[in-house]
Design a protein around this motif. Structure first.
Motif, PDB file in Angstrom:
ATOM      1  N   MET A  73       0.821  -1.200   0.000  1.00 34.63           N
ATOM      2  CA  MET A  73       0.000   0.000   0.000  1.00 34.63           C
ATOM      3  C   MET A  73       0.865   1.264   0.000  1.00 34.63           C
ATOM      4  O   MET A  73       0.570   2.238  -0.712  1.00 34.63           O
ATOM      5  CB  MET A  73      -0.941   0.001   1.199  1.00 34.63           C
ATOM      6  N   SER A  74       1.944   1.270   0.770  1.00 36.99           N
ATOM      7  CA  SER A  74       2.802   2.454   0.810  1.00 36.99           C
ATOM      8  C   SER A  74       3.506   2.674  -0.514  1.00 36.99           C
ATOM      9  O   SER A  74       3.699   3.816  -0.946  1.00 36.99           O
ATOM     10  CB  SER A  74       3.832   2.318   1.942  1.00 36.99           C
ATOM     11  N   GLU A  75       3.891   1.596  -1.179  1.00 37.83           N
ATOM     12  CA  GLU A  75       4.609   1.726  -2.437  1.00 37.83           C
ATOM     13  C   GLU A  75       3.689   2.076  -3.600  1.00 37.83           C
ATOM     14  O   GLU A  75       4.025   2.891  -4.456  1.00 37.83           O
ATOM     15  CB  GLU A  75       5.350   0.429  -2.757  1.00 37.83           C
ATOM     16  N   LYS A  76       2.493   1.482  -3.640  1.00 37.81           N
ATOM     17  CA  LYS A  76       1.629   1.602  -4.817  1.00 37.81           C
ATOM     18  C   LYS A  76       0.461   2.569  -4.646  1.00 37.81           C
ATOM     19  O   LYS A  76      -0.115   3.007  -5.640  1.00 37.81           O
ATOM     20  CB  LYS A  76       1.053   0.227  -5.172  1.00 37.81           C
ATOM     21  N   ALA A  77       0.085   2.885  -3.413  1.00 35.20           N
ATOM     22  CA  ALA A  77      -1.131   3.670  -3.192  1.00 35.20           C
ATOM     23  C   ALA A  77      -0.945   4.731  -2.125  1.00 35.20           C
ATOM     24  O   ALA A  77      -1.881   5.080  -1.420  1.00 35.20           O
ATOM     25  CB  ALA A  77      -2.278   2.739  -2.809  1.00 35.20           C
ATOM     26  N   GLY A  78       0.274   5.259  -2.027  1.00 32.35           N
ATOM     27  CA  GLY A  78       0.567   6.299  -1.047  1.00 32.35           C
ATOM     28  C   GLY A  78       0.343   7.686  -1.612  1.00 32.35           C
ATOM     29  O   GLY A  78      -0.578   7.912  -2.408  1.00 32.35           O
ATOM     30  N   PRO A  79       1.209   8.639  -1.280  1.00 31.42           N
ATOM     31  CA  PRO A  79       1.008  10.015  -1.762  1.00 31.42           C
ATOM     32  C   PRO A  79       1.249  10.166  -3.255  1.00 31.42           C
ATOM     33  O   PRO A  79       0.803  11.147  -3.853  1.00 31.42           O
ATOM     34  CB  PRO A  79       2.036  10.818  -0.956  1.00 31.42           C
ATOM     35  N   VAL A  80       1.958   9.223  -3.871  1.00 35.18           N
ATOM     36  CA  VAL A  80       2.176   9.216  -5.323  1.00 35.18           C
ATOM     37  C   VAL A  80       1.589   7.917  -5.870  1.00 35.18           C
ATOM     38  O   VAL A  80       2.001   6.828  -5.474  1.00 35.18           O
ATOM     39  CB  VAL A  80       3.663   9.337  -5.682  1.00 35.18           C
ATOM     40  N   ARG A  81       0.600   8.032  -6.764  1.00 34.66           N
ATOM     41  CA  ARG A  81      -0.102   6.874  -7.301  1.00 34.66           C
ATOM     42  C   ARG A  81      -0.242   7.034  -8.813  1.00 34.66           C
ATOM     43  O   ARG A  81      -0.133   8.124  -9.347  1.00 34.66           O
ATOM     44  CB  ARG A  81      -1.517   6.752  -6.716  1.00 34.66           C
TER      45      ARG A  81
END
Length: 704
Positions: free
Chosen positions: A547-555
């Protein structure tokens, strides 16, 4: 006339799914012991809303008690000075954040003074002058001076005083209860209503097999305590906090997980789920590095995986000394990542930190012992705003730590009192761009009731906010939502209005929920007993990292799709792959926690995908990569206005308010997420003719 089941402070056994299960009956169950949950219990008691029971997975945990920042803010109507303000104007400020329903905005404005002064009367020491005015200051997205604070622990002070009040009231509070599922009934027209709640008691051992559940006894011949507890009720005030467990890179405190997945499985809809707020925060310990921590202009440095190759990485992109210093200073005012400030403003700092940690795999630290770029601090290069502020604070010289201790000694002392201990006079402080708050959540109406009758999401669990909100609006929203829910329950859903289910009907409603829980644990523990390695903790870590890698502040549409594919597979296979040790209370507890978090992640990722499909672009605290957009540009020197040499992942196009008048709602039906977009509810028109309002109010609650 039917006889109502007795409301008991001790659970009574009831045979459900072939098992003797303790059942505790109350009119309202409040789930969560943060400031919103305690406020709801406090108000319900004083309003005579019937019997109340509170449950929590860990009373001492949660964001209210353990989260904060340099100057944690409470946002309310102006209560000092000669500045113009009104309920309507504050409501318009909240409403202008985009995608916020007008009735929620008006209620939050109208009840802000009531909620605030209630906290004052309970003992929260909000500052006032000698004439009794509660002095305010301007926070982000705030045109007035509505904000106030008691320092970094404002919410802790709130929850402490509210807890004392609830304890004085004698309200029963049950600790170490993991939410498993909400028990509901379905009417002939398809509408659902609350019937109760199933929790796992994490303070007792789990019995691994159904036979042992009914036959095993302890040393004195008594049956062992059941690990399951059913709470029968007409109302659930759901103050479980946001689904913080979804992200690895988060500033939410340890022990703040949320329980939104159970609500979605029960048919509660979601609202504005895409709207997370991210910001720079220390990770060891977790704390927002807003306000003074940025205004003293520390040095940003990064290291490789082995702890070497130190780089002052901001200078790679911001090659103008004055611009770098001024942008870092502005992060104190403009702390949350704001995509509107990423093009040529202070949120460029967040993107550069994200590049170091996520794209380059490096670790970022704040260094308060040395000045950025050069040893001697040169304030003449600062923007006028930054220079004037530091001059007034007497902090135009020295090192960042000297400026910090001059301006805000408690901000320095704070890290000395934390675990792990950090001494900013000599230690570096690890930071990242962290998930900090979910502006969306479970859907609420004007009284904070969801689409499931009797379930009232309050605090961060409830989706009352819009895309943007003034700093501190969340603390006010929790108090207002809890108060509104308690008012409605007392007036319309108390014991004289809504009955709890009788034994037979409750057993029918609860049986499938209990059977599902038992089957999940039986399968997980059987696999462990057969020698399969325990994986419940690994699944949680993998989900959070994803989630942090794929759907964080940059998506991007691609990254969201990749994450959704993986989460969908995990969730579909969960009952057959999760492995947990029956002898470990934490392992069994996490069997339900991970299912809940996976459910939330599936709904949230599906909402992000639907948002992009609906034409959604970058807004709020999120950058959606857009090949047709632009890269951030320099705002300094001869190259001002020219695109920076940044990765293509940072190319974006602003939403520009295109969807501000719409609200995205999510539903989970038979395991599938579905969505609808509707116009946001407008700000209600004033009905301020006194005689009319008084007549409606006298008429036994027509206002409800």
């Amino acid at each position: 006339m039917t006889t109502q089941p007795a409301r008991n402070t001790q659970p009574a056994p009831l045979v459900i799914d072939g098992l003797d299960v303790p059942v505790l009956t109350a009119d309202t169950v409040v789930v969560g012991t943060g400031s919103a949950g305690y406020c709801a219990a406090d108000r319900l008691h004083d309003l005579g809303g019937g019997t109340i029971v509170m449950v929590a997975d860990k009373i001492g945990a949660g964001a209210s008690r353990n989260a904060g920042s340099d100057k944690q803010t409470y946002y309310k109507l102006t209560l000092s000075g000669g500045d113009d303000d009104s309920v309507r104007e504050m409501a318009e400020t909240l409403f202008s954040g985009g995608a916020m329903d007008g009735d929620n905005a008006l209620a939050e404005a109208a009840l802000s003074a009531r909620g605030f002064l209630h906290l004052v009367d309970l003992g929260v020491p909000f500052p006032q002058n000698r004439y009794g005015e509660f002095i305010g200051y301007k926070t982000d997205h705030d045109p007035r001076r509505r904000a106030t604070s008691v320092g970094p622990y404002t919410s802790r002070s709130m929850v402490t005083q509210l807890e004392k009040k609830v304890q004085r009231d004698g309200t029963l509070i049950l600790d170490e209860c993991r939410v498993v599922d909400v028990v509901t009934t379905t009417a002939a027209d398809g509408t659902r209503a609350v019937a109760g709640l199933l929790v796992l008691r994490t303070d007792v051992p789990h019995v691994p097999s159904p036979a042992q559940e009914t036959e095993t006894h302890d040393g004195d011949g008594a049956a062992p305590a059941s690990p399951y507890l059913l709470l029968r009720c007409s109302n659930l005030v759901y103050a479980t906090g946001g689904p913080a467990g979804m992200y690895r890179t988060r500033v939410f405190p340890n022990g703040q997980w949320g329980a939104s997945g159970a609500a979605y499985r029960a048919g509660v809809h979601g609202k504005n789920l895409t709207e997370w707020q991210f910001g720079l925060a220390s990770t060891k310990p977790r704390w927002n590095v807003s306000g003074t921590y940025m205004q003293v202009i520390p040095r940003f440095v990064s290291f490789d995986a082995e702890g070497g190759d130190e780089r002052e990485f901001l200078t790679e992109m911001i090659d103008d000394y004055g611009a770098l210093m001024s942008l870092v200073f502005l992060k104190g005012y403009q702390w949350p990542f704001d995509i509107r400030k990423a093009r040529d403003g202070s949120s460029l700092i967040d993107l550069l930190v994200y590049r170091e940690t996520v794209l380059r795999g490096r670790t970022v630290f704040l260094d308060f012992t040395r000045n950025p770029v050069q040893d001697t601090f040169d304030p003449s290069a600062l923007s006028p705003e930054a220079y004037d502020y530091l001059e007034r604070a007497g902090a135009l010289t020295g090192t960042p730590i000297e400026r910090l201790r001059t301006m805000n000694e408690p901000a320095y002392q704070f890290y000395l009192d934390r675990n792990p201990y950090v001494d900013l006079t000599k230690d570096l402080l690890e930071v990242d761009v962290c998930a900090q708050h979910n502006n969306g959540g479970l859907v609420v109406d004007a009284w904070w009731q969801s689409n499931v009758a009797g379930l009232f999401p309050v605090g961060e669990a409830g989706g009352a906010h819009g895309v943007y909100r003034p700093g501190g609006a969340a603390l006010n929203s929790g108090q207002v939502g809890a108060t509104r829910a308690a008012q409605f329950i007392a007036a319309r859903r108390g014991p004289e209005h809504v009955s709890v289910l009788e034994d037979a009907a409750f057993a029918v409603a609860a049986a499938p929920v209990l059977a599902d829980a038992r089957a999940l644990v039986a399968g997980a523990t059987a696999r462990a007993a057969a020698g399969e390695p325990e994986n419940v903790h690994e699944l949680l870590r993998d989900l959070q990292a994803l989630m942090s890698e794929k759907a964080g502040p940059v998506r991007s549409a691609a990254s969201i799709g990749e994450a959704l594919t993986q989460v969908t597979a995990w969730l579909a296979d969960y009952e057959g792959i999760v492995t947990a040790s029956a002898s470990s209370r934490q392992s069994v507890n996490r069997t339900f926690l991970v299912r809940d978090t996976l459910t939330s992640a599936y709904v949230y990722l599906s909402a992000m995908q639907d948002y992009v499909d609906h034409g959604g672009r970058s807004r709020g605290s999120v950058l959606y990569t857009d090949a047709g957009g632009d890269l951030p540009v320099a705002s300094w020197g001869e190259g001002a206005g020219q695109a920076l040499d940044l990765p293509e992942i940072f190319r974006f196009a602003l939403d520009g308010g295109a969807l501000d008048s719409e609200v995205q709602e999510a539903a989970l039906d038979d395991g599938e997420a579905s969505f609808r977009w509707r116009p946001r509810r407008p700000l209600p028109e004033d009905d301020d003719f006194f005689e009319n309002v008084w007549r409606a109010f006298r008429d036994n609650g027509n206002v409800y």
